[in-house]
Write a protein that holds these residues in place. Structure first.
Motif, PDB file in Angstrom:
ATOM      1  N   PHE A  30       4.580 -10.252 -56.431  1.00  0.00           N
ATOM      2  CA  PHE A  30       4.503  -9.535 -55.161  1.00  0.00           C
ATOM      3  C   PHE A  30       5.774  -9.829 -54.381  1.00  0.00           C
ATOM      4  O   PHE A  30       6.133 -10.980 -54.185  1.00  0.00           O
ATOM      5  CB  PHE A  30       3.267  -9.995 -54.374  1.00  0.00           C
ATOM      6  N   HIS A  31       6.476  -8.774 -53.954  1.00  0.00           N
ATOM      7  CA  HIS A  31       7.728  -8.902 -53.208  1.00  0.00           C
ATOM      8  C   HIS A  31       7.485  -8.451 -51.772  1.00  0.00           C
ATOM      9  O   HIS A  31       6.901  -7.390 -51.539  1.00  0.00           O
ATOM     10  CB  HIS A  31       8.814  -8.012 -53.828  1.00  0.00           C
ATOM     11  N   ASP A  32       7.960  -9.243 -50.806  1.00  0.00           N
ATOM     12  CA  ASP A  32       7.777  -8.900 -49.403  1.00  0.00           C
ATOM     13  C   ASP A  32       9.101  -9.049 -48.662  1.00  0.00           C
ATOM     14  O   ASP A  32       9.685 -10.132 -48.649  1.00  0.00           O
ATOM     15  CB  ASP A  32       6.721  -9.808 -48.763  1.00  0.00           C
ATOM     16  N   ILE A  33       9.568  -7.954 -48.079  1.00  0.00           N
ATOM     17  CA  ILE A  33      10.784  -7.964 -47.259  1.00  0.00           C
ATOM     18  C   ILE A  33      10.348  -7.580 -45.846  1.00  0.00           C
ATOM     19  O   ILE A  33       9.937  -6.439 -45.606  1.00  0.00           O
ATOM     20  CB  ILE A  33      11.835  -6.963 -47.780  1.00  0.00           C
ATOM     21  N   LEU A  34      10.437  -8.526 -44.925  1.00  0.00           N
ATOM     22  CA  LEU A  34       9.990  -8.304 -43.552  1.00  0.00           C
ATOM     23  C   LEU A  34      11.035  -7.526 -42.769  1.00  0.00           C
ATOM     24  O   LEU A  34      12.225  -7.845 -42.815  1.00  0.00           O
ATOM     25  CB  LEU A  34       9.707  -9.644 -42.870  1.00  0.00           C
ATOM     26  N   TYR A  35      10.598  -6.510 -42.074  1.00  0.00           N
ATOM     27  CA  TYR A  35      11.479  -5.698 -41.237  1.00  0.00           C
ATOM     28  C   TYR A  35      12.063  -6.574 -40.134  1.00  0.00           C
ATOM     29  O   TYR A  35      11.341  -7.269 -39.428  1.00  0.00           O
ATOM     30  CB  TYR A  35      10.699  -4.527 -40.641  1.00  0.00           C
ATOM     31  N   ASP A  36      13.411  -6.533 -39.987  1.00  0.00           N
ATOM     32  CA  ASP A  36      14.068  -7.362 -38.975  1.00  0.00           C
ATOM     33  C   ASP A  36      14.867  -6.544 -37.969  1.00  0.00           C
ATOM     34  O   ASP A  36      15.660  -7.079 -37.211  1.00  0.00           O
ATOM     35  CB  ASP A  36      14.961  -8.409 -39.640  1.00  0.00           C
ATOM     36  N   GLY A  37      14.686  -5.228 -37.980  1.00  0.00           N
ATOM     37  CA  GLY A  37      15.401  -4.372 -37.054  1.00  0.00           C
ATOM     38  C   GLY A  37      16.580  -3.658 -37.680  1.00  0.00           C
ATOM     39  O   GLY A  37      17.036  -2.643 -37.172  1.00  0.00           O
ATOM     40  N   ASP A  38      17.093  -4.182 -38.803  1.00  0.00           N
ATOM     41  CA  ASP A  38      18.256  -3.591 -39.454  1.00  0.00           C
ATOM     42  C   ASP A  38      17.984  -3.091 -40.870  1.00  0.00           C
ATOM     43  O   ASP A  38      18.813  -2.402 -41.445  1.00  0.00           O
ATOM     44  CB  ASP A  38      19.396  -4.616 -39.528  1.00  0.00           C
ATOM     45  N   ASN A  39      16.872  -3.428 -41.462  1.00  0.00           N
ATOM     46  CA  ASN A  39      16.645  -3.138 -42.882  1.00  0.00           C
ATOM     47  C   ASN A  39      15.530  -2.105 -43.113  1.00  0.00           C
ATOM     48  O   ASN A  39      14.652  -2.311 -43.936  1.00  0.00           O
ATOM     49  CB  ASN A  39      16.331  -4.434 -43.631  1.00  0.00           C
ATOM     50  N   VAL A  40      15.604  -0.995 -42.423  1.00  0.00           N
ATOM     51  CA  VAL A  40      14.563   0.033 -42.513  1.00  0.00           C
ATOM     52  C   VAL A  40      14.372   0.508 -43.953  1.00  0.00           C
ATOM     53  O   VAL A  40      13.245   0.669 -44.421  1.00  0.00           O
ATOM     54  CB  VAL A  40      14.892   1.235 -41.592  1.00  0.00           C
ATOM     55  N   ALA A  41      15.436   0.728 -44.684  1.00  0.00           N
ATOM     56  CA  ALA A  41      15.345   1.273 -46.041  1.00  0.00           C
ATOM     57  C   ALA A  41      14.685   0.305 -47.018  1.00  0.00           C
ATOM     58  O   ALA A  41      13.979   0.742 -47.931  1.00  0.00           O
ATOM     59  CB  ALA A  41      16.742   1.645 -46.539  1.00  0.00           C
ATOM     60  N   ASN A  42      14.872  -0.998 -46.857  1.00  0.00           N
ATOM     61  CA  ASN A  42      14.358  -1.975 -47.816  1.00  0.00           C
ATOM     62  C   ASN A  42      13.080  -2.677 -47.375  1.00  0.00           C
ATOM     63  O   ASN A  42      12.428  -3.327 -48.191  1.00  0.00           O
ATOM     64  CB  ASN A  42      15.418  -3.045 -48.103  1.00  0.00           C
ATOM     65  N   ALA A  43      12.726  -2.596 -46.110  1.00  0.00           N
ATOM     66  CA  ALA A  43      11.573  -3.347 -45.600  1.00  0.00           C
ATOM     67  C   ALA A  43      10.279  -2.886 -46.256  1.00  0.00           C
ATOM     68  O   ALA A  43      10.043  -1.694 -46.436  1.00  0.00           O
ATOM     69  CB  ALA A  43      11.478  -3.200 -44.089  1.00  0.00           C
ATOM     70  N   THR A  44       9.447  -3.863 -46.646  1.00  0.00           N
ATOM     71  CA  THR A  44       8.130  -3.561 -47.206  1.00  0.00           C
ATOM     72  C   THR A  44       7.019  -4.052 -46.288  1.00  0.00           C
ATOM     73  O   THR A  44       5.845  -3.840 -46.583  1.00  0.00           O
ATOM     74  CB  THR A  44       7.960  -4.218 -48.588  1.00  0.00           C
ATOM     75  N   SER A  45       7.383  -4.714 -45.185  1.00  0.00           N
ATOM     76  CA  SER A  45       6.371  -5.201 -44.247  1.00  0.00           C
ATOM     77  C   SER A  45       6.951  -5.204 -42.836  1.00  0.00           C
ATOM     78  O   SER A  45       8.170  -5.206 -42.647  1.00  0.00           O
ATOM     79  CB  SER A  45       5.906  -6.606 -44.626  1.00  0.00           C
ATOM     80  N   ALA A  46       6.045  -5.208 -41.865  1.00  0.00           N
ATOM     81  CA  ALA A  46       6.463  -5.224 -40.465  1.00  0.00           C
ATOM     82  C   ALA A  46       5.447  -6.004 -39.650  1.00  0.00           C
ATOM     83  O   ALA A  46       4.235  -5.851 -39.845  1.00  0.00           O
ATOM     84  CB  ALA A  46       6.585  -3.800 -39.922  1.00  0.00           C
ATOM     85  N   ALA A  47       5.949  -6.855 -38.756  1.00  0.00           N
ATOM     86  CA  ALA A  47       5.072  -7.585 -37.842  1.00  0.00           C
ATOM     87  C   ALA A  47       4.660  -6.618 -36.735  1.00  0.00           C
ATOM     88  O   ALA A  47       5.505  -6.052 -36.056  1.00  0.00           O
ATOM     89  CB  ALA A  47       5.792  -8.795 -37.264  1.00  0.00           C
ATOM     90  N   ILE A  48       3.348  -6.425 -36.578  1.00  0.00           N
ATOM     91  CA  ILE A  48       2.889  -5.516 -35.524  1.00  0.00           C
ATOM     92  C   ILE A  48       2.423  -6.285 -34.291  1.00  0.00           C
ATOM     93  O   ILE A  48       2.345  -5.726 -33.220  1.00  0.00           O
ATOM     94  CB  ILE A  48       1.793  -4.557 -36.025  1.00  0.00           C
ATOM     95  N   VAL A  49       2.133  -7.577 -34.472  1.00  0.00           N
ATOM     96  CA  VAL A  49       1.819  -8.469 -33.349  1.00  0.00           C
ATOM     97  C   VAL A  49       2.527  -9.785 -33.633  1.00  0.00           C
ATOM     98  O   VAL A  49       2.400 -10.337 -34.717  1.00  0.00           O
ATOM     99  CB  VAL A  49       0.295  -8.716 -33.206  1.00  0.00           C
ATOM    100  N   SER A  50       3.270 -10.264 -32.660  1.00  0.00           N
ATOM    101  CA  SER A  50       3.964 -11.533 -32.820  1.00  0.00           C
ATOM    102  C   SER A  50       4.054 -12.210 -31.456  1.00  0.00           C
ATOM    103  O   SER A  50       5.086 -12.160 -30.795  1.00  0.00           O
ATOM    104  CB  SER A  50       5.358 -11.313 -33.412  1.00  0.00           C
ATOM    105  N   PRO A  51       2.954 -12.841 -31.021  1.00  0.00           N
ATOM    106  CA  PRO A  51       2.963 -13.433 -29.687  1.00  0.00           C
ATOM    107  C   PRO A  51       3.913 -14.613 -29.585  1.00  0.00           C
ATOM    108  O   PRO A  51       3.933 -15.470 -30.465  1.00  0.00           O
ATOM    109  CB  PRO A  51       1.515 -13.877 -29.482  1.00  0.00           C
ATOM    110  N   PRO A  52       4.720 -14.656 -28.544  1.00  0.00           N
ATOM    111  CA  PRO A  52       5.666 -15.769 -28.382  1.00  0.00           C
ATOM    112  C   PRO A  52       4.977 -17.011 -27.798  1.00  0.00           C
ATOM    113  O   PRO A  52       3.954 -16.923 -27.144  1.00  0.00           O
ATOM    114  CB  PRO A  52       6.684 -15.211 -27.387  1.00  0.00           C
ATOM    115  N   GLY A  53       5.563 -18.151 -28.084  1.00  0.00           N
ATOM    116  CA  GLY A  53       5.141 -19.388 -27.441  1.00  0.00           C
ATOM    117  C   GLY A  53       3.853 -20.012 -27.938  1.00  0.00           C
ATOM    118  O   GLY A  53       3.266 -20.832 -27.247  1.00  0.00           O
ATOM    119  N   LEU A  54       3.396 -19.664 -29.145  1.00  0.00           N
ATOM    120  CA  LEU A  54       2.149 -20.242 -29.656  1.00  0.00           C
ATOM    121  C   LEU A  54       2.397 -21.305 -30.724  1.00  0.00           C
ATOM    122  O   LEU A  54       1.582 -21.522 -31.592  1.00  0.00           O
ATOM    123  CB  LEU A  54       1.233 -19.146 -30.206  1.00  0.00           C
TER     124      LEU A  54
END
Length: 186
Positions: free
Chosen positions: A47-71
């Protein structure tokens, strides 16, 4: 005379219900037995997972939809959806045998731990159908077992174990996990 008719009717009804009970599925339950030491199907995938980081739209296979800061330092509360390739070998560019579609979220404040829920979608000449997998991924353990809780097509009503071994981890951007899938009910 009426009591004789009532007794006969009672005996007949009692005998009828006893026969129904005797021949019903609840009494003659024909459960399929399986040997826990020997799976009926066994295969290994990556299983390959490439997290979207704002610059890799073409290669990203996953995206954080909730990421609360400070936890905390262990990504607690982060929720990620994915649609990644499943390959037979470690090469991300190999022909996918399936797609892993689902989500995971980090659910521990004191260590890295995620809870996965996803479907392996097969659409190849070798297999057609789905496998549904869910469970806790205790990331600091060398191997982790997740439950195979069902499936469709070639894997109809399958049950078993998917053992995870982290093959490579490149920070928050890319990871590859070897999945050793053993089905005990096929």
């Amino acid at each position: 005379m009426a009591s004789l008719v009532e007794k006969t009717l009672f005996k007949s009804l009692f005998s009828f219900f006893l026969l129904v009970l005797l021949f019903s599925d609840t009494v003659f339950s024909s459960r399929k037995t399986f040997d826990q030491r020997k799976p009926c199907k066994h295969f290994s995938y990556y299983f390959h997972d490439i997290l979207y980081d704002g610059d890799n739209v073409a290669n990203a296979t996953s995206a954080a939809i909730v990421s609360p800061p400070g936890l905390g330092n262990f990504k607690f509360g982060k929720f990620v959806i994915f649609d990644g390739p499943i390959t037979m070998d470690k090469n991300y560019l190999s022909e996918p045998v399936a797609r892993a579609q689902g989500f995971y979220f980090y659910d521990m404040k004191m260590d890295f731990n995620a809870w996965f829920c996803y479907t392996l979608v097969f659409n190849s000449t070798q297999h057609k159908g789905t496998l549904n997998i869910m469970g806790a991924d205790l990331m600091m353990e060398p191997t982790r077992d997740l439950s195979v809780v069902g499936g469709t097509g070639d894997f109809f009503m399958a049950r078993g174990i998917a053992t995870f071994v982290t093959d490579i981890f490149q920070g928050a951007k890319y990871f590859r996990v070897k999945m050793d899938v053993k089905l005990y009910e096929c």
